[in-house]
Scaffold this motif. Sequence first.
Motif, PDB file in Angstrom:
ATOM      1  N   ILE A   1     -13.456   5.122   0.696  1.00 33.74           N
ATOM      2  CA  ILE A   1     -12.066   5.141   0.276  1.00 33.74           C
ATOM      3  C   ILE A   1     -11.782   6.479  -0.412  1.00 33.74           C
ATOM      4  O   ILE A   1     -12.616   6.995  -1.162  1.00 33.74           O
ATOM      5  N   ALA A   2     -10.627   7.029  -0.160  1.00 33.34           N
ATOM      6  CA  ALA A   2     -10.282   8.335  -0.708  1.00 33.34           C
ATOM      7  C   ALA A   2      -9.861   8.237  -2.177  1.00 33.34           C
ATOM      8  O   ALA A   2      -9.587   7.148  -2.695  1.00 33.34           O
ATOM      9  N   PHE A   3      -9.809   9.381  -2.828  1.00 25.18           N
ATOM     10  CA  PHE A   3      -9.256   9.467  -4.179  1.00 25.18           C
ATOM     11  C   PHE A   3      -7.813   8.945  -4.150  1.00 25.18           C
ATOM     12  O   PHE A   3      -7.016   9.319  -3.297  1.00 25.18           O
ATOM     13  N   GLU A   4      -7.498   8.043  -5.071  1.00 27.64           N
ATOM     14  CA  GLU A   4      -6.203   7.364  -5.121  1.00 27.64           C
ATOM     15  C   GLU A   4      -5.918   6.543  -3.860  1.00 27.64           C
ATOM     16  O   GLU A   4      -4.765   6.300  -3.510  1.00 27.64           O
ATOM     17  N   GLY A   5      -6.976   6.089  -3.208  1.00 29.63           N
ATOM     18  CA  GLY A   5      -6.821   5.239  -2.036  1.00 29.63           C
ATOM     19  C   GLY A   5      -6.466   3.812  -2.425  1.00 29.63           C
ATOM     20  O   GLY A   5      -6.547   3.418  -3.592  1.00 29.63           O
ATOM     21  N   ARG A   6      -6.044   3.039  -1.422  1.00 29.60           N
ATOM     22  CA  ARG A   6      -5.642   1.654  -1.635  1.00 29.60           C
ATOM     23  C   ARG A   6      -6.348   0.759  -0.625  1.00 29.60           C
ATOM     24  O   ARG A   6      -6.200   0.972   0.590  1.00 29.60           O
ATOM     25  N   ILE A   7      -7.084  -0.221  -1.114  1.00 29.68           N
ATOM     26  CA  ILE A   7      -7.726  -1.197  -0.236  1.00 29.68           C
ATOM     27  C   ILE A   7      -6.866  -2.450  -0.241  1.00 29.68           C
ATOM     28  O   ILE A   7      -6.662  -3.082  -1.277  1.00 29.68           O
ATOM     29  N   LEU A   8      -6.367  -2.800   0.926  1.00 27.52           N
ATOM     30  CA  LEU A   8      -5.456  -3.922   1.076  1.00 27.52           C
ATOM     31  C   LEU A   8      -6.237  -5.144   1.552  1.00 27.52           C
ATOM     32  O   LEU A   8      -6.750  -5.174   2.665  1.00 27.52           O
ATOM     33  N   VAL A   9      -6.334  -6.155   0.693  1.00 31.21           N
ATOM     34  CA  VAL A   9      -7.076  -7.383   1.003  1.00 31.21           C
ATOM     35  C   VAL A   9      -6.108  -8.363   1.662  1.00 31.21           C
ATOM     36  O   VAL A   9      -5.198  -8.883   1.004  1.00 31.21           O
ATOM     37  N   VAL A  10      -6.315  -8.612   2.954  1.00 26.17           N
ATOM     38  CA  VAL A  10      -5.394  -9.438   3.741  1.00 26.17           C
ATOM     39  C   VAL A  10      -5.988 -10.811   4.052  1.00 26.17           C
ATOM     40  O   VAL A  10      -5.262 -11.790   4.198  1.00 26.17           O
ATOM     41  N   GLY A  11      -7.314 -10.886   4.178  1.00 26.05           N
ATOM     42  CA  GLY A  11      -7.940 -12.166   4.507  1.00 26.05           C
ATOM     43  C   GLY A  11      -9.446 -12.024   4.559  1.00 26.05           C
ATOM     44  O   GLY A  11     -10.003 -10.950   4.291  1.00 26.05           O
TER      45      GLY A  11
ATOM     46  N   ALA B   1     -10.628   7.298   3.689  1.00 26.91           N
ATOM     47  CA  ALA B   1      -9.348   6.742   4.120  1.00 26.91           C
ATOM     48  C   ALA B   1      -8.424   6.544   2.927  1.00 26.91           C
ATOM     49  O   ALA B   1      -8.852   6.091   1.862  1.00 26.91           O
ATOM     50  N   ASP B   2      -7.149   6.869   3.112  1.00 28.94           N
ATOM     51  CA  ASP B   2      -6.169   6.681   2.044  1.00 28.94           C
ATOM     52  C   ASP B   2      -5.814   5.203   1.869  1.00 28.94           C
ATOM     53  O   ASP B   2      -5.614   4.727   0.750  1.00 28.94           O
ATOM     54  N   VAL B   3      -5.710   4.483   2.987  1.00 29.57           N
ATOM     55  CA  VAL B   3      -5.386   3.057   2.956  1.00 29.57           C
ATOM     56  C   VAL B   3      -6.360   2.325   3.863  1.00 29.57           C
ATOM     57  O   VAL B   3      -6.634   2.773   4.986  1.00 29.57           O
ATOM     58  N   VAL B   4      -6.877   1.194   3.381  1.00 31.29           N
ATOM     59  CA  VAL B   4      -7.745   0.325   4.182  1.00 31.29           C
ATOM     60  C   VAL B   4      -7.033  -1.013   4.355  1.00 31.29           C
ATOM     61  O   VAL B   4      -6.612  -1.633   3.375  1.00 31.29           O
ATOM     62  N   PHE B   5      -6.896  -1.436   5.594  1.00 31.37           N
ATOM     63  CA  PHE B   5      -6.288  -2.732   5.919  1.00 31.37           C
ATOM     64  C   PHE B   5      -7.424  -3.666   6.306  1.00 31.37           C
ATOM     65  O   PHE B   5      -8.042  -3.504   7.350  1.00 31.37           O
TER      66      PHE B   5
ATOM     67  N   ALA C   1       0.807  -1.221   0.000  1.00 31.09           N
ATOM     68  CA  ALA C   1       0.000   0.000   0.000  1.00 31.09           C
ATOM     69  C   ALA C   1       0.841   1.274   0.000  1.00 31.09           C
ATOM     70  O   ALA C   1       0.314   2.354  -0.262  1.00 31.09           O
ATOM     71  N   ARG C   2       2.140   1.166   0.315  1.00 28.42           N
ATOM     72  CA  ARG C   2       3.030   2.343   0.325  1.00 28.42           C
ATOM     73  C   ARG C   2       2.456   3.464   1.195  1.00 28.42           C
ATOM     74  O   ARG C   2       2.365   4.623   0.788  1.00 28.42           O
TER      75      ARG C   2
ATOM     76  N   ALA D   1      -7.299   1.647  -5.763  1.00 31.36           N
ATOM     77  CA  ALA D   1      -6.631   0.390  -6.091  1.00 31.36           C
ATOM     78  C   ALA D   1      -7.034  -0.698  -5.104  1.00 31.36           C
ATOM     79  O   ALA D   1      -7.233  -0.435  -3.917  1.00 31.36           O
ATOM     80  N   ILE D   2      -7.152  -1.917  -5.601  1.00 33.29           N
ATOM     81  CA  ILE D   2      -7.408  -3.094  -4.778  1.00 33.29           C
ATOM     82  C   ILE D   2      -6.127  -3.930  -4.803  1.00 33.29           C
ATOM     83  O   ILE D   2      -5.689  -4.379  -5.867  1.00 33.29           O
ATOM     84  N   LEU D   3      -5.526  -4.111  -3.636  1.00 35.02           N
ATOM     85  CA  LEU D   3      -4.245  -4.797  -3.536  1.00 35.02           C
ATOM     86  C   LEU D   3      -4.389  -6.082  -2.725  1.00 35.02           C
ATOM     87  O   LEU D   3      -4.938  -6.059  -1.622  1.00 35.02           O
ATOM     88  N   GLY D   4      -3.894  -7.164  -3.256  1.00 33.47           N
ATOM     89  CA  GLY D   4      -3.891  -8.419  -2.511  1.00 33.47           C
ATOM     90  C   GLY D   4      -2.566  -8.616  -1.803  1.00 33.47           C
ATOM     91  O   GLY D   4      -1.520  -8.155  -2.262  1.00 33.47           O
ATOM     92  N   LEU D   5      -2.597  -9.305  -0.673  1.00 28.78           N
ATOM     93  CA  LEU D   5      -1.375  -9.625   0.049  1.00 28.78           C
ATOM     94  C   LEU D   5      -1.396 -11.081   0.491  1.00 28.78           C
ATOM     95  O   LEU D   5      -2.249 -11.486   1.275  1.00 28.78           O
TER      96      LEU D   5
END
Length: 321
Positions: free
Chosen positions: A225-235, A206-210, A132-133, A255-259
């Motif tokens: 989610i904010a403009f240019e936000g990142r949703i981090l899919v953890v589980g 929110a800029d980043v969602v965990f 998510a940087r 963005a939707i990011l998987g981890l």
Amino acid sequence: MKAWQITELGEPAEVMRLTDTERPVPADGRLLVKVLAAAVNFPDALMCRGHYQIRPPLPFTPGVELCGEIVEGDRAGERVIGTPLLPDGAFAEYALMDPAAAFTAPPALDDAEAAALHIGYQTAWFGLHRRARLQAGETLLVHAAAGGVGSAAVQLGKAAGARVIGVVGGPEKAAAAQALGADLVIDRHREDFVTAVKEATGGRGADVVFDPVGGDAYTGSTKCIAFEGRILVVGFAGGSIPAPGLNHALVKNYAILGLHWGLYNTYDPQAVRDCHTELTALAAKGIVKPLIGARLPFDQAAAAVQKVADGTSIGRLTVHP
């Protein structure tokens, strides 16, 4: 030795059995470790049910995270943390470890805290920093903020200079998230987190969602989610895997990011080692300290895994042979 074993798949409290079995024999350079503390993880419950991506052959001993003492060889006496080699998992008096994956336990942490540092904090660190940087000054929304990996994300988010909003279920978990340092805690049983996040951020979101929960937590996150936000899919601890609307991600420009943290052990093991060094330094400074909800005797391992499976635990539960 004594070990908890699975001979059939099902709910942890029903299928985990405490048995007498042979101590594992190290071969091919593996390390024999005396287990000092085993940390309970949600994947332990999934493994009992046969729902995890790793499915050891029956019978097996669950438990994917431990703090232990190496009992023989050049590193004898060293206190280490990490993941044991299945099918000989952490819920036993002894386990086997890969030398490359046996990390020196941080001196600043006791056995229970050290056992709970590896998977949860590595997952949170890689998610927030590699995927998510997260930047200082950004708003981080953490679901299940009083849970095992969520509590780690709260502490690491604060360490990164973010404003942290934690979502929890119930007053006890709210108190725990506040004690961890969350700037704002939302009890989802009492208020709508989407509305609360929008109000707290002046409508920006929110800029980043965990998100280690999935289901409604993910769906709601797309609404705040904010403009240019990142949703981090953890589980998917909530039990429901959402089907994201990619058109929505396009229109709102997020963005939707998987981890899958375990893959770093295969593709970039040096990054895992570097992260351990960073976490050890943060622990020495008192910036990170695992939230231990309960330190339990060995005979309560099955109940502990079931409690985590049911989502009723706070922080991390540890089991001590």
